[in-house]
Scaffold this motif. Structure first.
Motif, PDB file in Angstrom:
ATOM      1  N   GLY A   1      28.422  39.793  81.967  1.00  9.28           N
ATOM      2  CA  GLY A   1      29.098  40.461  83.077  1.00  9.28           C
ATOM      3  C   GLY A   1      30.257  39.630  83.578  1.00  9.28           C
ATOM      4  O   GLY A   1      30.643  38.619  82.983  1.00  9.28           O
ATOM      5  N   ASN A   2      30.825  40.054  84.698  1.00  8.38           N
ATOM      6  CA  ASN A   2      31.919  39.294  85.296  1.00  8.38           C
ATOM      7  C   ASN A   2      31.975  39.592  86.797  1.00  8.38           C
ATOM      8  O   ASN A   2      31.296  40.483  87.295  1.00  8.38           O
ATOM      9  N   GLY A   3      32.802  38.838  87.483  1.00  6.32           N
ATOM     10  CA  GLY A   3      32.950  39.037  88.914  1.00  6.32           C
ATOM     11  C   GLY A   3      31.957  38.225  89.724  1.00  6.32           C
ATOM     12  O   GLY A   3      30.971  37.690  89.201  1.00  6.32           O
ATOM     13  N   LEU A   4      32.238  38.147  91.024  1.00 14.62           N
ATOM     14  CA  LEU A   4      31.397  37.386  91.951  1.00 14.62           C
ATOM     15  C   LEU A   4      30.537  38.345  92.759  1.00 14.62           C
ATOM     16  O   LEU A   4      31.052  39.313  93.311  1.00 14.62           O
TER      17      LEU A   4
ATOM     18  N   VAL B   1      24.342  41.947  85.699  1.00  9.35           N
ATOM     19  CA  VAL B   1      25.727  41.859  85.240  1.00  9.35           C
ATOM     20  C   VAL B   1      26.709  42.629  86.115  1.00  9.35           C
ATOM     21  O   VAL B   1      27.921  42.543  85.916  1.00  9.35           O
ATOM     22  N   GLU B   2      26.218  43.399  87.095  1.00  6.00           N
ATOM     23  CA  GLU B   2      27.116  44.134  87.972  1.00  6.00           C
ATOM     24  C   GLU B   2      26.437  44.395  89.311  1.00  6.00           C
ATOM     25  O   GLU B   2      25.209  44.323  89.429  1.00  6.00           O
ATOM     26  N   ASP B   3      27.252  44.701  90.318  1.00  4.03           N
ATOM     27  CA  ASP B   3      26.709  45.006  91.633  1.00  4.03           C
ATOM     28  C   ASP B   3      26.015  46.359  91.619  1.00  4.03           C
ATOM     29  O   ASP B   3      26.369  47.252  90.836  1.00  4.03           O
ATOM     30  N   LEU B   4      25.043  46.525  92.502  1.00  2.55           N
ATOM     31  CA  LEU B   4      24.378  47.810  92.675  1.00  2.55           C
ATOM     32  C   LEU B   4      25.054  48.596  93.795  1.00  2.55           C
ATOM     33  O   LEU B   4      25.643  48.022  94.713  1.00  2.55           O
ATOM     34  N   ASP B   5      24.952  49.921  93.724  1.00  7.94           N
ATOM     35  CA  ASP B   5      25.477  50.766  94.793  1.00  7.94           C
ATOM     36  C   ASP B   5      24.648  50.594  96.059  1.00  7.94           C
ATOM     37  O   ASP B   5      23.450  50.286  96.002  1.00  7.94           O
ATOM     38  N   ASN B   6      25.282  50.803  97.190  1.00 12.25           N
ATOM     39  CA  ASN B   6      24.557  50.807  98.462  1.00 12.25           C
ATOM     40  C   ASN B   6      23.421  51.820  98.396  1.00 12.25           C
ATOM     41  O   ASN B   6      23.548  52.863  97.746  1.00 12.25           O
ATOM     42  N   ALA B   7      22.330  51.522  99.080  1.00 12.51           N
ATOM     43  CA  ALA B   7      21.109  52.326  98.932  1.00 12.51           C
ATOM     44  C   ALA B   7      20.711  52.998 100.232  1.00 12.51           C
ATOM     45  O   ALA B   7      20.827  52.416 101.321  1.00 12.51           O
ATOM     46  N   TRP B   8      20.235  54.247 100.099  1.00 18.91           N
ATOM     47  CA  TRP B   8      19.592  54.985 101.190  1.00 18.91           C
ATOM     48  C   TRP B   8      18.101  55.063 100.900  1.00 18.91           C
ATOM     49  O   TRP B   8      17.698  55.396  99.787  1.00 18.91           O
TER      50      TRP B   8
END
Length: 442
Positions: free
Chosen positions: A375-378, A419-426
């Protein structure tokens, strides 16, 4: 002076030991119960305790995947008045057993490490508390010691019963992420003392054995040895607290901190000082952390002083002082409104929001692991968690609380190689509490 290890397992196999001690305690409590006088309430010397809390939650959008989970706790215990039972002035014995069961929605479906079911953790059947409490100087000095946990005496709040999120309740999650602060129901040796300067101002301090070895699912609370402990946690508090007896607008203000003298894992470095994610070596074992906090609870609105209908505001800030920490600071704010619609004086509406900010070391470690996994990014530097709840009271002993949660930037401490961020969760939740002792014996 080094304490001698207390090894209760030398004469009995562990399973037999647990069964024998549990049986002895249960038999003793039963004997007291049989002997209870029934004519006058002031002659009773055992207060029986029993309750059940269930917390269901479903991830309806965002996070890792949709799904639902249920967690629950059965609590059984007793407070024994030793003044009436044996003539020990101002002395009580506290005994508590728990059975925690179920699944963790955060781990299985949201993908973050902070639960939306505060009742999850310390699974299995356990002896959670076995202490003796006494007081001196006409109650001005209070002492308690035995098998216990820090978080039922420090940084807790009665307002937590109106929420389900573990980010704020039973205690601010920061203290567990940045120290070996011991938590219910995983008991170890400990004790605390509270000195009241007057009826409102107090100083409170405790010492608790680090209990990491007892947190495994198979533990039962009857292994009282200290050989696996690596140190102690020492919390201190200076507080101002009023009640309905001495204040029309009850409040609590506290400042304090803690020192953690037990071992912990460095958030990014190995024993040679290199980045563990790159070297592949174990994360270094460190020792010694500390932090400070300030918090408040304030009743701000009472339309009728003859009623307990009210609005209470609360908040807290916690930060670290020394040590290699995974979080820099923590913020909490919210309110609870007692009394909602006409005729619903004991119903509640509550809202809480928390922010957990991560340290540069923890973020660097996660970014490196993300890169190594393709993955990439912080990762995001903070996580926000919110809960809105409505509590319906049915009689004196049953409470049902539907709630809804919104989680911004679900963290990846439970999946550090993500490897990546997760979407905000409800998340939709439902908590219910049943006072079994009240139903059975009132």
């Amino acid at each position: 002076m080094r304490l001698k290890n207390i090894d209760l397992s030398r004469s009995l196999p562990r399973a037999g030991l647990a069964k024998s001690i549990c049986g002895a305690i249960s038999a003793g409590l039963l004997a007291w119960g049989i002997a209870l006088p029934t004519q006058a309430a002031d002659t009773r010397y055992v207060d029986w305790l029993a309750s059940y809390t269930g917390e269901a939650a479903a991830n309806v959008e965002g996070g890792k995947q949709r799904g639902s989970a249920y967690a629950g706790q059965l609590f059984v215990g007793a407070d024994i008045n030793m003044d009436k039972a044996a003539g020990w002035d101002n002395t009580r014995i506290h005994v508590a057993f728990t059975n925690r069961h179920g699944q963790n929605l955060a781990q299985n479906y949201i993908g973050n490490s902070t639960s939306v079911q505060e009742i999850y953790g310390g699974q299995n059947s356990r002896l959670a508390r076995f202490t003796i409490e006494t007081s001196f100087l006409d109650g001005q000095l209070q002492l308690e010691a035995g098998r216990t946990v820090a978080n039922i005496s420090f940084l807790g709040s009665e307002l937590c019963q109106y929420f389900q999120t573990n980010s704020a309740c039973g205690n601010p999650t920061f203290v567990f992420r940045t120290s070996n602060f011991t938590w219910w129901p995983v008991s170890s040796w400990g004790g605390h003392a509270k000195f009241w300067f007057n009826d409102k101002v107090y100083f409170h301090a405790g010492v608790y054995e680090e209990n990491t070895a007892h947190q495994r699912a198979g533990d039962h609370g009857f292994d009282w040895r200290i050989a696996d402990s690596t140190g102690v946690v020492v919390p201190v508090t200076l507080g101002y607290k009023t009640s309905w007896d001495n204040d029309d607008y009850p409040r609590r203000y506290e400042v304090g901190g803690w020192y953690d003298g037990a071992d912990y894992a460095d958030p990014s470095r190995d024993a040679e000082g290199n980045l563990a994610a790159v070297s592949g070596e174990n994360y270094a074992t460190q020792n010694g952390r500390s932090g400070v906090f300030a918090r408040f609870e304030q009743t701000v609105l009472r339309p009728d002083l003859n009623s307990r209908r009210r609005v209470t505001l609360f908040g807290a800030v916690l930060t670290g002082i020394e040590g290699e920490l995974t979080q820099d600071y923590y913020l909490k704010a919210g309110f609870v409104k007692h009394g909602t619609f006409a005729g619903r004086d004991t119903d509640t509406i509550g809202f809480v929001i928390t922010r957990q900010d991560y340290s540069d070391e923890a973020l660097e470690d996660q970014a490196l692991l993300r890169q190594l996994n393709g993955g990439n990014g912080l990762p995001a530097g903070y996580q926000l968690m919110m809960e809105l709840s409505y509590g319906l009271q049915f009689g004196d002993h049953i409470r049902v609380q539907p709630n809804i949660h919104y989680i911004v930037n679900p963290d990846q401490f439970n999946d550090r190689g993500r490897v990546e961020d997760l979407d905000n969760a409800w998340v939709a939740g439902l908590r219910f509490d049943v006072d079994l002792a009240g139903l059975l014996w009132d």
